[in-house]
Design a protein around this motif. Structure first.
Motif, short mmCIF file in Angstrom:
data_model
loop_
_atom_site.label_atom_id
_atom_site.label_comp_id
_atom_site.label_asym_id
_atom_site.label_seq_id
_atom_site.Cartn_x
_atom_site.Cartn_y
_atom_site.Cartn_z
N PRO A 106 10.34 45.28 63.93
CA PRO A 106 11.51 45.85 64.59
C PRO A 106 12.80 45.36 63.94
O PRO A 106 12.79 44.41 63.16
CB PRO A 106 11.39 45.31 66.02
N VAL A 107 13.88 46.03 64.25
CA VAL A 107 15.20 45.53 63.85
C VAL A 107 15.53 44.38 64.79
O VAL A 107 15.58 44.56 66.01
CB VAL A 107 16.27 46.64 63.95
N VAL A 108 15.70 43.19 64.23
CA VAL A 108 15.85 41.97 65.02
C VAL A 108 17.33 41.59 65.08
O VAL A 108 17.96 41.35 64.05
CB VAL A 108 15.03 40.82 64.40
N THR A 109 17.86 41.52 66.28
CA THR A 109 19.30 41.23 66.42
C THR A 109 19.61 39.75 66.28
O THR A 109 20.72 39.38 65.93
CB THR A 109 19.82 41.72 67.79
N GLU A 110 18.63 38.88 66.56
CA GLU A 110 18.85 37.44 66.42
C GLU A 110 17.81 36.89 65.47
O GLU A 110 16.61 36.92 65.76
CB GLU A 110 18.75 36.73 67.77
N ARG A 111 18.24 36.41 64.33
CA ARG A 111 17.33 35.89 63.32
C ARG A 111 17.25 34.37 63.44
O ARG A 111 18.27 33.69 63.53
CB ARG A 111 17.81 36.26 61.91
N VAL A 112 16.03 33.86 63.48
CA VAL A 112 15.81 32.42 63.56
C VAL A 112 15.91 31.82 62.17
O VAL A 112 15.23 32.28 61.24
CB VAL A 112 14.43 32.10 64.18
N ARG A 113 16.75 30.82 62.03
CA ARG A 113 16.90 30.18 60.73
C ARG A 113 15.63 29.45 60.35
O ARG A 113 15.06 28.70 61.15
CB ARG A 113 18.07 29.20 60.79
N LYS A 114 15.16 29.66 59.11
CA LYS A 114 13.88 29.10 58.67
C LYS A 114 14.05 27.88 57.78
O LYS A 114 13.10 27.13 57.58
CB LYS A 114 13.07 30.16 57.92
N SER A 115 15.23 27.68 57.23
CA SER A 115 15.43 26.51 56.37
C SER A 115 16.91 26.20 56.23
O SER A 115 17.77 27.05 56.51
CB SER A 115 14.83 26.74 54.98
N VAL A 116 17.19 24.98 55.83
CA VAL A 116 18.55 24.54 55.51
C VAL A 116 18.45 23.88 54.13
O VAL A 116 17.58 23.04 53.91
CB VAL A 116 19.08 23.52 56.54
N GLY A 117 19.32 24.28 53.22
CA GLY A 117 19.20 23.75 51.86
C GLY A 117 20.53 23.46 51.21
O GLY A 117 21.59 23.89 51.68
N VAL A 118 20.46 22.69 50.15
CA VAL A 118 21.63 22.37 49.35
C VAL A 118 21.16 22.17 47.92
O VAL A 118 20.05 21.68 47.68
CB VAL A 118 22.33 21.11 49.89
N GLU A 119 21.97 22.58 46.96
CA GLU A 119 21.59 22.40 45.55
C GLU A 119 22.83 22.17 44.71
O GLU A 119 23.96 22.43 45.14
CB GLU A 119 20.82 23.62 45.04
N ARG A 120 22.60 21.69 43.50
CA ARG A 120 23.72 21.42 42.60
C ARG A 120 23.32 21.76 41.17
O ARG A 120 22.30 21.28 40.67
CB ARG A 120 24.15 19.96 42.68
#
Length: 356
Positions: free
Chosen positions: A234-248
């Motif tokens: 379905p078209v999902v109005t609230e997406r659950v965050r699956k990851s948090v990242g940082v890179e350089r």
């Protein structure tokens, strides 16, 4: 009930904003990206630059090789976010079932809409008109009964185009559909499919099912469904965050473990801050590291953990470097992968707790 899904995709969004605000950029190849001195990469470019072979995620120095006349424009992320919010406000006039995918694209479910006598085609046309008239930017749209086809359709007549796949056209469309167009099929998978003689949806249906699932696992099942025009998401109005990242991306390539550890220490601090801002401390399921080498090979490693632990970074790093000894490194990244829903975990004593 047959669903009516619209996928709206802004045309070269960042570059289009810059050309709108600075008309002198309209008829020359431009790209939004970092300077060569900072080893930047191209975020996006206009269609004229694409004709020279410039692409998103291409290293800036490489982009300048294929297009020496390329004009680099510094990005203005705050402005892009502001304009994205304006676009979202326009979309809300047509449906409250909206799934943003990024700043410049979104799905809308207009199945129950009464606008334009329920015509998803006319709704898509009016969305594109409103965006162009009110914001001065063009958007392409795809209309279909399922999400993946709407996304494919929005790319069919770019830029500033509309493509509609009616329910009665789905079977013929997916039969001749190149598998590389299926969302989630990257270049590596596309080549592997080609090596097995699989190029279109028709080829997938003719291939032995058990063999397809054995060779391609979860992707094989997805391809089998897509080749039949099936997509029940379905078209999902609230997406659950699956990851948090940082890179350089590093100013200069490095090779030693010690140099990597210094960079990872700073990245770990930033990752910790981002996890706290996302209020995701109780959803961590693993810590991951990625390394991009000077030849642009990308490798990653992951360790399950219920909480962030800086002591895990070096072992993960060594897992990768032991297989690629002596290779120069141009980018390092850390990420916390999250549970889909917060789960209560038993309290675990740390060594510091035990000492007290």
């Amino acid at each position: 009930m047959t669903r009516k899904i619209i996928h709206i995709d802004m045309d070269c969004f960042y570059a289009a904003v810059e050309m709108r605000d600075n008309p002198s950029l309209k008829n020359i190849p431009i790209a939004i990206g970092g300077a060569v001195s900072r080893r930047g990469v191209i975020a996006t470019c206009n269609y004229l630059a694409r004709q020279f072979g410039v692409k998103s995620a291409m290293p800036t120095h490489q982009a300048l090789k294929v297009c020496p006349e390329l004009t680099l424009v510094p990005g203005r992320m705050a402005l892009y976010k502001e304009i994205s919010t304006q676009i979202h406000q326009i979309l809300l006039r047509y449906s409250n079932i909206i799934e943003p995918l990024s700043l410049d694209e979104a799905y809308l479910d207009v199945t129950d809409s009464k606008l334009f006598s329920g015509s998803a085609t006319y709704i898509a046309q009016d969305i594109r008109r409103a965006i162009e008239q009110e914001i001065g930017l063009t958007a392409s749209a795809g209309v279909a009964p399922v999400k993946f086809l709407a996304k494919i359709a929005s790319d069919e007549n770019k830029p500033n185009g509309l493509c509609v796949i009616h329910p009665g056209e789905v079977e013929a469309f997916v039969a001749s559909m190149p598998l590389g167009k299926v969302p989630g099929v990257g270049k590596v998978t596309e080549q592997k499919l080609a090596d097995d003689g699989l190029f279109t949806g028709r080829d997938i249906l003719a291939y032995p099912k058990e063999q397809l699932l054995s060779q391609y696992g979860k992707m094989g099942r997805v391809l089998l469904e897509r080749a039949q025009g099936i997509d029940n998401r379905p078209v999902v109005t609230e997406r659950v965050r699956k990851s948090v990242g940082v890179e350089r991306t590093l100013v200069k390539n490095i090779t030693s473990v010690e140099q990597c550890e210094q960079v990872l220490a700073h990245l770990y601090q930033e990752l910790n801050r981002r996890v706290e801002r996302a209020q995701a401390q109780d959803r961590i399921r693993s810590l991951g590291i990625k390394v991009k080498f000077a030849d642009f090979q990308l490798r990653s490693a992951e360790q399950q953990t219920a909480y962030l632990d800086a002591s895990l970074t070096t072992p993960l790093l060594l897992q990768i470097l032991q297989r690629h000894q002596g290779k120069e490194i141009r980018l390092l990244g850390l990420s916390a992968h999250l549970e889909e829903q917060a789960q209560a975990r038993p309290q675990q004593l740390t060594l510091l707790d035990a000492l007290h």
